[in-house]
Design a protein around this motif. Structure first.
Motif, PDB file in Angstrom:
ATOM      1  N   ALA A   1       0.858  -1.193   0.000  1.00  0.00           N
ATOM      2  CA  ALA A   1       0.000   0.000   0.000  1.00  0.00           C
ATOM      3  C   ALA A   1       0.886   1.233   0.000  1.00  0.00           C
ATOM      4  CB  ALA A   1      -0.921  -0.006   1.207  1.00  0.00           C
ATOM      5  N   ARG A   2       0.741   2.043  -0.998  1.00  0.00           N
ATOM      6  CA  ARG A   2       1.537   3.268  -1.121  1.00  0.00           C
ATOM      7  C   ARG A   2       0.660   4.450  -0.720  1.00  0.00           C
ATOM      8  NH1 ARG A   2       4.499   2.278  -7.025  1.00  0.00           N
ATOM      9  NH2 ARG A   2       5.385   0.217  -6.501  1.00  0.00           N
ATOM     10  N   GLN A   3       1.033   5.059   0.360  1.00  0.00           N
ATOM     11  CA  GLN A   3       0.230   6.174   0.869  1.00  0.00           C
ATOM     12  C   GLN A   3       1.159   7.255   1.396  1.00  0.00           C
ATOM     13  OE1 GLN A   3      -2.977   5.054   3.491  1.00  0.00           O
ATOM     14  NE2 GLN A   3      -2.941   7.028   4.551  1.00  0.00           N
ATOM     15  N   ARG A   4       0.766   8.467   1.203  1.00  0.00           N
ATOM     16  CA  ARG A   4       1.517   9.603   1.738  1.00  0.00           C
ATOM     17  C   ARG A   4       0.551  10.543   2.447  1.00  0.00           C
ATOM     18  NH1 ARG A   4       3.255  12.136  -4.170  1.00  0.00           N
ATOM     19  NH2 ARG A   4       1.137  12.608  -4.912  1.00  0.00           N
TER      20      ARG A   4
ATOM     21  N   ASP B   1      -3.197  10.757   0.226  1.00  0.00           N
ATOM     22  CA  ASP B   1      -3.637   9.999  -0.945  1.00  0.00           C
ATOM     23  C   ASP B   1      -2.931   8.651  -0.949  1.00  0.00           C
ATOM     24  OD1 ASP B   1      -1.060  10.510  -1.857  1.00  0.00           O
ATOM     25  OD2 ASP B   1      -1.671  12.096  -3.219  1.00  0.00           O
ATOM     26  N   ALA B   2      -3.462   7.724  -1.729  1.00  0.00           N
ATOM     27  CA  ALA B   2      -2.941   6.354  -1.752  1.00  0.00           C
ATOM     28  C   ALA B   2      -3.013   5.811  -3.167  1.00  0.00           C
ATOM     29  CB  ALA B   2      -3.735   5.468  -0.795  1.00  0.00           C
ATOM     30  N   ARG B   3      -2.156   4.803  -3.403  1.00  0.00           N
ATOM     31  CA  ARG B   3      -2.141   4.115  -4.697  1.00  0.00           C
ATOM     32  C   ARG B   3      -1.779   2.662  -4.459  1.00  0.00           C
ATOM     33  NH1 ARG B   3       1.651   6.601  -9.193  1.00  0.00           N
ATOM     34  NH2 ARG B   3       3.232   5.910  -7.704  1.00  0.00           N
ATOM     35  N   ASP B   4      -2.422   1.760  -5.173  1.00  0.00           N
ATOM     36  CA  ASP B   4      -2.153   0.341  -5.012  1.00  0.00           C
ATOM     37  C   ASP B   4      -0.777  -0.005  -5.574  1.00  0.00           C
ATOM     38  OD1 ASP B   4      -4.627   0.039  -3.881  1.00  0.00           O
ATOM     39  OD2 ASP B   4      -5.607  -0.456  -5.795  1.00  0.00           O
ATOM     40  N   ALA B   5      -0.299  -1.205  -5.206  1.00  0.00           N
ATOM     41  CA  ALA B   5       1.026  -1.623  -5.646  1.00  0.00           C
ATOM     42  C   ALA B   5       1.095  -1.857  -7.145  1.00  0.00           C
ATOM     43  CB  ALA B   5       1.440  -2.897  -4.902  1.00  0.00           C
TER      44      ALA B   5
ATOM     45  N   VAL C   1      -7.647   9.892   0.066  1.00  0.00           N
ATOM     46  CA  VAL C   1      -8.254   9.108   1.142  1.00  0.00           C
ATOM     47  C   VAL C   1      -8.522   9.949   2.383  1.00  0.00           C
ATOM     48  CG1 VAL C   1      -7.266   6.949   0.333  1.00  0.00           C
ATOM     49  CG2 VAL C   1      -5.973   8.364   1.942  1.00  0.00           C
ATOM     50  N   ALA C   2      -7.904  11.101   2.491  1.00  0.00           N
ATOM     51  CA  ALA C   2      -8.132  11.961   3.661  1.00  0.00           C
ATOM     52  C   ALA C   2      -7.894  13.409   3.260  1.00  0.00           C
ATOM     53  CB  ALA C   2      -7.217  11.578   4.823  1.00  0.00           C
ATOM     54  N   ARG C   3      -8.830  14.247   3.677  1.00  0.00           N
ATOM     55  CA  ARG C   3      -8.692  15.690   3.472  1.00  0.00           C
ATOM     56  C   ARG C   3      -9.533  16.372   4.547  1.00  0.00           C
ATOM     57  NH1 ARG C   3     -10.280  16.187  -1.586  1.00  0.00           N
ATOM     58  NH2 ARG C   3     -12.439  16.718  -1.047  1.00  0.00           N
ATOM     59  N   ALA C   4      -8.880  17.112   5.409  1.00  0.00           N
ATOM     60  CA  ALA C   4      -9.588  17.738   6.530  1.00  0.00           C
ATOM     61  C   ALA C   4      -8.944  19.070   6.855  1.00  0.00           C
ATOM     62  CB  ALA C   4      -9.575  16.824   7.762  1.00  0.00           C
TER      63      ALA C   4
END
Length: 314
Positions: A103-106, A133-137, A145-148
């Motif tokens: 799982a690639r997420q930053r 944000d995230a990206r599959d392998a 995936v998250a913004r607040a």
């Protein structure tokens, strides 16, 4: 001839002449004595002049009893209330985290805070924003995936007292918790149970009004939104472990006034390590639990983050 010279032989000097010579000798001795005294006085003045000059130089090199060589040294210590009230104090923090592999997420976060306090009043404002944000392998497209974002303002009366009153307001939005907008405002009291230097522990109790709008306007989503009245119980503690390391923790519990299960619990633990004067390295563990997030369409009631970053104080 004088009466005293009648019986003296001619080759002997007269008494008057002897007296004259004695007077001249005494005069000469006095002149030599005065000359010697003047010479000694001049020598002493010459000696005193460098001494007085040295004393003047030492006085010039010392201001208020502190040598100039030590005047540039800043001795750390608690700031006085007057110094604290002389200007605004602000912080800016940038932090983040990454996942890699399957799982690639930053994740990136930023916090801006400013405030001013004196013996009568403290005013503080804070802005916190998070993006992930995230990206599959397999190399697919990145997805958010998250913004607040959250803005908070508070006013604290008698902030240095053991018991103080405060008022606050908050506005926020969150993609991951499916909150389109949430506005809170309330007032309460804070009790400081312990304060020593940078170390402190306090608890506070407040009542607030809330208006929440869900991102999805369908009926089941609206059941987890709307206007609420909540209690707000907060516990805060901070301790300086060493001269460069400080650990702080805040726990916030906000149940609704009617149903205690509809609560919000937020915990934040931060370790700040001073890198240079005015710059800290921070590690933060933050977890927010909203009992109604899944009813609004979120994947979980928890929103947790582990962040590492730098914070500047100015």
């Amino acid at each position: 001839p004088a009466a005293g010279d009648r019986r003296r032989p001619p080759w002997l000097p007269s008494r008057r002449a002897g007296w004259s010579r004695a007077g001249r000798r005494a005069t000469t001795d006095r002149e030599e004595s005065l000359s010697t005294t003047h010479r000694h006085t001049s020598d002493a003045a010459a000696v005193r002049r460098p001494t007085a000059l040295a004393a003047a130089v030492l006085t010039a090199l010392t201001v208020g009893g502190t040598p100039l060589s030590a005047q540039g040294t800043v001795v750390p210590g608690p700031a006085s209330p007057a110094a604290t009230a002389s200007r605004w104090r602000s912080t800016a923090e940038a932090s983040g985290n990454v996942l890699f592999g399957a799982a690639r997420q930053r994740l990136a976060a930023a916090t801006l805070a400013t405030g001013r306090a004196d013996s009568a009043l403290e005013v503080r404002a804070e802005l916190h924003a998070t993006y992930a944000d995230a990206r599959d392998a397999d190399g697919g497209a990145r997805r958010v995936v998250a913004r607040a974002a959250r803005v908070t303002g508070s006013v604290d009366r008698d902030p240095h007292g053991q018991l103080s009153l405060f008022a606050f307001g908050t506005a926020e939005t969150s993609l991951q918790q499916r909150i389109a907008a949430r506005v809170q405002g309330g007032a309460g009291a804070k009790l400081t149970v312990w304060r020593q230097g940078d170390d402190e522990a306090s608890v506070s109790l407040a009542v607030l009004g809330e208006d929440t709008r869900a991102r999805d306007g369908t009926l089941p989503m609206r059941m987890a939104a709307g206007r609420r009245v909540r209690w707000s119980l907060r516990a805060r503690a901070g301790r300086r472990v060493t001269e460069t390391l400080r650990i702080s923790h805040v726990t916030l519990w906000q149940p609704t006034a009617t149903v205690i299960e509809r609560s919000i619990v937020e915990t934040t633990t931060t370790a700040a390590l001073a890198v240079t004067q005015g710059v800290d390295f921070t590690a933060t563990l933050r977890d927010r639990f909203d009992a109604e997030s899944r009813q609004r369409g979120a994947r979980s009631n928890h929103d947790g983050q582990i962040l590492f970053g730098l914070r500047a104080r100015f």
